[in-house]
Design an enzyme around this catalytic site. Structure first.
Site, mmCIF file in Angstrom:
data_model
loop_
_atom_site.group_PDB
_atom_site.id
_atom_site.type_symbol
_atom_site.label_atom_id
_atom_site.label_comp_id
_atom_site.label_asym_id
_atom_site.label_seq_id
_atom_site.Cartn_x
_atom_site.Cartn_y
_atom_site.Cartn_z
ATOM 1 N N GLU A 141 0.833 -1.211 0.000
ATOM 2 C CA GLU A 141 0.000 0.000 0.000
ATOM 3 C C GLU A 141 0.870 1.266 0.000
ATOM 4 O O GLU A 141 0.545 2.242 -0.668
ATOM 5 C CB GLU A 141 -0.969 -0.004 1.185
ATOM 6 N N HIS A 150 0.361 -1.982 -9.874
ATOM 7 C CA HIS A 150 0.555 -3.410 -9.625
ATOM 8 C C HIS A 150 1.617 -3.965 -10.559
ATOM 9 O O HIS A 150 1.752 -3.522 -11.679
ATOM 10 C CB HIS A 150 -0.774 -4.162 -9.783
ATOM 11 N N CYS A 178 10.489 -2.309 -9.446
ATOM 12 C CA CYS A 178 9.656 -1.554 -8.499
ATOM 13 C C CYS A 178 10.527 -0.823 -7.488
ATOM 14 O O CYS A 178 10.214 0.294 -7.076
ATOM 15 C CB CYS A 178 8.674 -2.487 -7.791
HETATM 16 ZN ZN LIG Z 1 -2.612 -2.891 -4.798
HETATM 17 ZN ZN LIG Z 2 7.619 -5.411 -9.016
#
Ligand SMILES: [Zn+2]
Ligand SMILES: [Zn+2]
Length: 193
Positions: A141, A150, A178
């Protein structure tokens, strides 16, 4: 040119009674996961807003609680992000339940412990499993608050959890891609006046 030290400051905000062990576990885990991040547990405990309760569903509206967290965050400008933690069952209208919700990007995030507890599934697992699940959902989150969408990689913490099996499968880590995106977003926070 002088470089100043910058830390993203995250506050963990309990809404209702949450055990110190769990909150401490989140604090430690978040600092390890995100680069240049400081994390504090907010001493003030807010009540779970009564307005959020839906009698028909016997659940709490995630968005109403998230709104409350956003209001808290806007009053505390020194914090770059506020993670609310509740121990009630939360939902968004289009889903049966959610583990959490966040503004993407934004300053407010929410997780619910209700469906992360091993007891909820009749499992006989220890507290480590519980803390690990809560940490994964918290990173997820807060990742959204940094603008992360995502991730398609099922082991990455930014992968969407449809059920507790997905949560258990993924790691409490951001994949390389990410992580870079999070690091960039955090360094951009430091550039804001
Ligand atoms: Zn999510
Ligand atoms: Zn990732």
């Amino acid at each position: 040119m002088r470089y100043r030290l910058f830390f993203m400051k995250i506050g963990i905000l309990p809404l209702g009674e949450i055990t110190p062990d769990l909150l401490g576990g989140l604090q430690q885990g978040l600092v390890k996961t995100f680069p240049d991040t400081a994390c504090m547990i907010i001493k003030k405990v807010l009540p779970v807003p009564k307005l959020a309760f839906d009698k028909k569903r016997n659940q709490y509206s995630s968005s109403v609680i998230l709104n409350e967290i956003r209001a808290y965050a806007s009053k505390h400008e020194k914090l770059h992000g506020v993670l609310g933690v509740v121990d009630v069952d939360i939902y968004v209208p289009e889903l049966n339940y959610v583990f959490g919700e966040a503004y993407t990007p934004g300053k407010a995030a929410l997780i619910s412990l209700w469906r992360l507890k091993p007891e909820f599934y009749g499992e006989n697992a220890g507290p480590d499993v519980f803390v690990s699940r809560a940490l994964k959902e918290s990173i997820h989150e807060l990742g959204h608050t940094l603008g992360l969408p995502h991730c398609a990689r099922s082991l990455c913490v930014m992968h969407f959890s449809n059920s507790i099996f997905d949560t258990d499968k993924k790691q409490s880590l951001l994949c390389d891609q990410c992580y870079l995106q999070a690091a960039l977003a955090i360094s951009n926070l430091g550039k804001q006046p």
